[in-house]
Design a protein around this motif. Structure first.
Motif, PDB file in Angstrom:
ATOM      1  N   ARG A  82       0.840  -1.208   0.000  1.00 38.41           N
ATOM      2  CA  ARG A  82       0.000   0.000   0.000  1.00 38.41           C
ATOM      3  C   ARG A  82       0.874   1.258   0.000  1.00 38.41           C
ATOM      4  NH1 ARG A  82      -5.149   2.220   1.321  1.00 38.41           N
ATOM      5  NH2 ARG A  82      -4.800   4.261   2.216  1.00 38.41           N
ATOM      6  N   GLU A  83       1.884   1.240   0.866  1.00 35.35           N
ATOM      7  CA  GLU A  83       2.760   2.408   0.982  1.00 35.35           C
ATOM      8  C   GLU A  83       3.460   2.725  -0.339  1.00 35.35           C
ATOM      9  OE1 GLU A  83       4.479   2.243   4.955  1.00 35.35           O
ATOM     10  OE2 GLU A  83       6.282   3.021   3.937  1.00 35.35           O
ATOM     11  N   ARG A  84       3.847   1.668  -1.041  1.00 35.92           N
ATOM     12  CA  ARG A  84       4.585   1.871  -2.292  1.00 35.92           C
ATOM     13  C   ARG A  84       3.664   1.991  -3.503  1.00 35.92           C
ATOM     14  NH1 ARG A  84       7.387  -2.162   0.324  1.00 35.92           N
ATOM     15  NH2 ARG A  84       6.557  -3.800  -1.010  1.00 35.92           N
ATOM     16  N   GLY A  85       2.342   1.916  -3.270  1.00 33.58           N
ATOM     17  CA  GLY A  85       1.392   2.015  -4.385  1.00 33.58           C
ATOM     18  C   GLY A  85       1.431   0.802  -5.300  1.00 33.58           C
ATOM     19  N   GLU A  86       1.880  -0.351  -4.754  1.00 29.74           N
ATOM     20  CA  GLU A  86       1.900  -1.583  -5.565  1.00 29.74           C
ATOM     21  C   GLU A  86       0.594  -2.336  -5.350  1.00 29.74           C
ATOM     22  OE1 GLU A  86       5.371  -3.855  -4.480  1.00 29.74           O
ATOM     23  OE2 GLU A  86       6.638  -2.077  -4.615  1.00 29.74           O
ATOM     24  N   ARG A  87       0.046  -2.898  -6.411  1.00 33.35           N
ATOM     25  CA  ARG A  87      -1.209  -3.645  -6.314  1.00 33.35           C
ATOM     26  C   ARG A  87      -0.942  -5.115  -5.989  1.00 33.35           C
ATOM     27  NH1 ARG A  87      -3.271   0.870  -5.631  1.00 33.35           N
ATOM     28  NH2 ARG A  87      -4.284   1.977  -7.326  1.00 33.35           N
ATOM     29  N   PHE A  88      -1.860  -5.744  -5.238  1.00 32.56           N
ATOM     30  CA  PHE A  88      -1.702  -7.181  -4.963  1.00 32.56           C
ATOM     31  C   PHE A  88      -2.968  -7.938  -5.369  1.00 32.56           C
ATOM     32  CE2 PHE A  88      -4.340  -7.307  -1.193  1.00 32.56           C
ATOM     33  CZ  PHE A  88      -4.181  -6.064  -0.610  1.00 32.56           C
ATOM     34  N   ALA A  89      -2.780  -9.257  -5.596  1.00 31.97           N
ATOM     35  CA  ALA A  89      -3.858 -10.090  -6.138  1.00 31.97           C
ATOM     36  C   ALA A  89      -4.355 -11.091  -5.102  1.00 31.97           C
ATOM     37  CB  ALA A  89      -3.348 -10.839  -7.362  1.00 31.97           C
ATOM     38  N   CYS A  90      -5.649 -11.204  -5.040  1.00 30.57           N
ATOM     39  CA  CYS A  90      -6.305 -12.140  -4.120  1.00 30.57           C
ATOM     40  C   CYS A  90      -7.310 -12.975  -4.914  1.00 30.57           C
ATOM     41  CB  CYS A  90      -7.009 -11.317  -3.033  1.00 30.57           C
ATOM     42  SG  CYS A  90      -8.049 -12.246  -1.887  1.00 30.57           S
ATOM     43  N   LEU A  91      -7.374 -14.254  -4.633  1.00 32.11           N
ATOM     44  CA  LEU A  91      -8.383 -15.136  -5.230  1.00 32.11           C
ATOM     45  C   LEU A  91      -8.965 -16.023  -4.144  1.00 32.11           C
ATOM     46  CD1 LEU A  91      -6.785 -16.490  -8.548  1.00 32.11           C
ATOM     47  CD2 LEU A  91      -8.702 -14.891  -8.342  1.00 32.11           C
ATOM     48  N   THR A  92     -10.143 -16.537  -4.385  1.00 33.39           N
ATOM     49  CA  THR A  92     -10.685 -17.534  -3.451  1.00 33.39           C
ATOM     50  C   THR A  92     -10.096 -18.897  -3.805  1.00 33.39           C
ATOM     51  OG1 THR A  92     -12.602 -18.110  -4.804  1.00 33.39           O
ATOM     52  CG2 THR A  92     -12.883 -16.303  -3.228  1.00 33.39           C
ATOM     53  N   ALA A  93      -9.845 -19.703  -2.776  1.00 34.73           N
ATOM     54  CA  ALA A  93      -9.499 -21.117  -2.976  1.00 34.73           C
ATOM     55  C   ALA A  93     -10.092 -21.876  -1.808  1.00 34.73           C
ATOM     56  CB  ALA A  93      -7.992 -21.317  -3.030  1.00 34.73           C
ATOM     57  N   TYR A  94     -10.336 -23.162  -2.063  1.00 37.84           N
ATOM     58  CA  TYR A  94     -11.020 -23.948  -1.039  1.00 37.84           C
ATOM     59  C   TYR A  94     -10.349 -25.303  -0.815  1.00 37.84           C
ATOM     60  CZ  TYR A  94     -14.282 -20.636  -3.157  1.00 37.84           C
ATOM     61  OH  TYR A  94     -14.842 -19.504  -3.694  1.00 37.84           O
ATOM     62  N   ASP A  95      -9.299 -25.582  -1.594  1.00 39.76           N
ATOM     63  CA  ASP A  95      -8.626 -26.876  -1.416  1.00 39.76           C
ATOM     64  C   ASP A  95      -7.122 -26.732  -1.609  1.00 39.76           C
ATOM     65  OD1 ASP A  95      -7.900 -26.997  -4.119  1.00 39.76           O
ATOM     66  OD2 ASP A  95      -9.544 -28.324  -4.676  1.00 39.76           O
ATOM     67  N   ALA A  96      -6.403 -27.815  -1.315  1.00 36.23           N
ATOM     68  CA  ALA A  96      -4.939 -27.775  -1.304  1.00 36.23           C
ATOM     69  C   ALA A  96      -4.357 -27.587  -2.711  1.00 36.23           C
ATOM     70  CB  ALA A  96      -4.408 -29.060  -0.673  1.00 36.23           C
ATOM     71  N   SER A  97      -4.909 -28.279  -3.705  1.00 36.88           N
ATOM     72  CA  SER A  97      -4.299 -28.244  -5.045  1.00 36.88           C
ATOM     73  C   SER A  97      -4.382 -26.858  -5.665  1.00 36.88           C
ATOM     74  CB  SER A  97      -4.988 -29.245  -5.968  1.00 36.88           C
ATOM     75  OG  SER A  97      -4.888 -30.521  -5.433  1.00 36.88           O
ATOM     76  N   PHE A  98      -5.561 -26.255  -5.634  1.00 38.04           N
ATOM     77  CA  PHE A  98      -5.694 -24.912  -6.214  1.00 38.04           C
ATOM     78  C   PHE A  98      -4.899 -23.891  -5.388  1.00 38.04           C
ATOM     79  CE2 PHE A  98      -9.518 -26.644  -8.391  1.00 38.04           C
ATOM     80  CZ  PHE A  98      -9.183 -26.274  -9.686  1.00 38.04           C
ATOM     81  N   ALA A  99      -4.870 -24.072  -4.085  1.00 36.30           N
ATOM     82  CA  ALA A  99      -4.123 -23.132  -3.241  1.00 36.30           C
ATOM     83  C   ALA A  99      -2.635 -23.193  -3.589  1.00 36.30           C
ATOM     84  CB  ALA A  99      -4.352 -23.450  -1.771  1.00 36.30           C
ATOM     85  N   ARG A 100      -2.118 -24.405  -3.788  1.00 36.14           N
ATOM     86  CA  ARG A 100      -0.695 -24.572  -4.145  1.00 36.14           C
ATOM     87  C   ARG A 100      -0.413 -23.919  -5.489  1.00 36.14           C
ATOM     88  NH1 ARG A 100      -0.677 -29.740  -4.438  1.00 36.14           N
ATOM     89  NH2 ARG A 100      -0.487 -30.030  -2.205  1.00 36.14           N
ATOM     90  N   CYS A 101      -1.301 -24.145  -6.430  1.00 35.04           N
ATOM     91  CA  CYS A 101      -1.163 -23.572  -7.779  1.00 35.04           C
ATOM     92  C   CYS A 101      -1.184 -22.033  -7.701  1.00 35.04           C
ATOM     93  CB  CYS A 101      -2.325 -24.111  -8.601  1.00 35.04           C
ATOM     94  SG  CYS A 101      -2.230 -23.816 -10.323  1.00 35.04           S
ATOM     95  N   MET A 102      -2.040 -21.494  -6.872  1.00 32.98           N
ATOM     96  CA  MET A 102      -2.103 -20.027  -6.704  1.00 32.98           C
ATOM     97  C   MET A 102      -0.819 -19.492  -6.096  1.00 32.98           C
ATOM     98  SD  MET A 102      -5.957 -19.241  -5.451  1.00 32.98           S
ATOM     99  CE  MET A 102      -7.323 -19.872  -6.419  1.00 32.98           C
ATOM    100  N   ALA A 103      -0.313 -20.198  -5.099  1.00 33.37           N
ATOM    101  CA  ALA A 103       0.942 -19.760  -4.461  1.00 33.37           C
ATOM    102  C   ALA A 103       2.061 -19.755  -5.499  1.00 33.37           C
ATOM    103  CB  ALA A 103       1.280 -20.678  -3.295  1.00 33.37           C
ATOM    104  N   ASN A 104       2.108 -20.794  -6.329  1.00 31.68           N
ATOM    105  CA  ASN A 104       3.158 -20.869  -7.355  1.00 31.68           C
ATOM    106  C   ASN A 104       3.008 -19.759  -8.399  1.00 31.68           C
ATOM    107  OD1 ASN A 104       4.315 -23.071  -6.131  1.00 31.68           O
ATOM    108  ND2 ASN A 104       3.148 -24.565  -7.328  1.00 31.68           N
ATOM    109  N   ALA A 105       1.779 -19.305  -8.601  1.00 26.63           N
ATOM    110  CA  ALA A 105       1.529 -18.246  -9.595  1.00 26.63           C
ATOM    111  C   ALA A 105       1.748 -16.848  -9.018  1.00 26.63           C
ATOM    112  CB  ALA A 105       0.103 -18.378 -10.130  1.00 26.63           C
ATOM    113  N   GLY A 106       1.960 -16.750  -7.712  1.00 21.38           N
ATOM    114  CA  GLY A 106       2.235 -15.430  -7.123  1.00 21.38           C
ATOM    115  C   GLY A 106       1.030 -14.711  -6.550  1.00 21.38           C
TER     116      GLY A 106
END
Ligand code: KIV
Length: 269
Positions: A13-37
């Motif tokens: 927020r301080e640096r004016g950089e945007r961040f991404a959030c998605l919903t996940a509900y299980d381990a596989s998609f959560a892992r894939c999201m973490a790997n994607a940043g």
């Protein structure tokens, strides 16, 4: 290893950089999201609709949420980047102060780092007590799906001056009470921008315009799996990609570069 937490979000927020959030509900998609940043994973009570097939989030229980938080937590335990995990307190799980503390405790023990709670100024005491007890709280305002029966449908909120002022005042009261994050759903862009300027904590938007610190989407929607007519703010990030992790990466890039949301995704008034 990079671990995302509230301090990381405050830095963005301080640096004016945007961040991404998605919903996940299980381990596989959560892992894939973490790997994607993806920086923040929301274990949303939207699971009642996209996983369980209900037409609202109202049937979801604290035990349902706990099961999915535990799965998401396990999915991100070994990843290079550890997204921050936020979990919804579902319908009626925060009706009293005691229930709020007990149920938030259950979600934190399951692996959440932040709990999300839908509502306005009436939650001030609960937010303060959570904060005092070491539970960071994200307050969700605007279109709050648990109140769909009071709104008479999934509608943009804060279009008239009176409701807009009420939401602004709710945000002021809740951040003074100790809210750590403000999430705005389906409010007109000018109102979201005023809130962004008014608060000092990180903000996240869905159908609330481009000026918030982070953006969130329901994973099934951004993979083109939505049922029926998609809300205005939904964009299919899988279209044109070769796989799901590429779609998550395309979303991260679009959010960071300010390409998503575009004008067709928000409500001007
Ligand atoms: O439950 C959910 O997925 C949410 C998002 C729509 C923000 O609350």
């Amino acid at each position: 290893m990079k671990r995302i937490n509230l301090l990381t979000l405050a830095g963005y927020r301080e640096r004016g950089e945007r961040f991404a959030c998605l919903t996940a509900y299980d381990a596989s998609f959560a892992r894939c999201m973490a790997n994607a940043g993806i920086e923040v994973i929301l274990v949303g009570d939207s699971l009642g609709m996209v996983l369980q097939g209900h037409n609202s989030t109202i049937p979801v229980t604290v035990d349902d949420m706990t099961y999915h938080v535990e799965a998401v937590k396990r999915g991100t335990q070994e990843t290079e980047m550890r997204p921050m995990i936020m979990a919804d307190l579902p319908f009626m799980s925060f009706a009293t102060l005691d229930e709020t503390l007990r149920n938030a405790g259950q979600l934190m023990r399951a692996g959440a780092q932040v709990v999300k709670i839908e509502g306005g100024r009436e939650l001030a005491e609960r937010v303060a007590r959570l904060h005092e007890n070491g539970v960071p709280c994200c307050v969700h305002l605007g279109l709050t799906p648990q109140s769909v029966n009071c709104f008479g449908g999934f509608r943009v909120q804060g279009r008239d001056a009176e409701t807009a002022e009420r939401i602004l005042e709710d945000v002021r009261i809740l951040t003074e009470a100790g809210a750590a994050i403000v999430l705005l759903e389906c409010v007109p862009e000018p109102l979201a921008t005023r809130i962004q300027q008014q608060v000092s904590v990180p903000t996240i938007g869905i159908g609330a315009g481009p000026n918030l610190d982070g953006q969130v989407l329901v994973m099934h929607d951004m993979l083109g799996l939505g049922v029926g007519r998609s809300p205005r703010f939904v964009h299919d990030f899988l279209a044109g990609q070769t796989g799901i992790e590429d779609a998550f990466q395309a979303y991260v890039t679009a959010v960071r570069e300010g390409a998503y949301p575009a004008a067709e995704h928000w409500f001007a008034e």
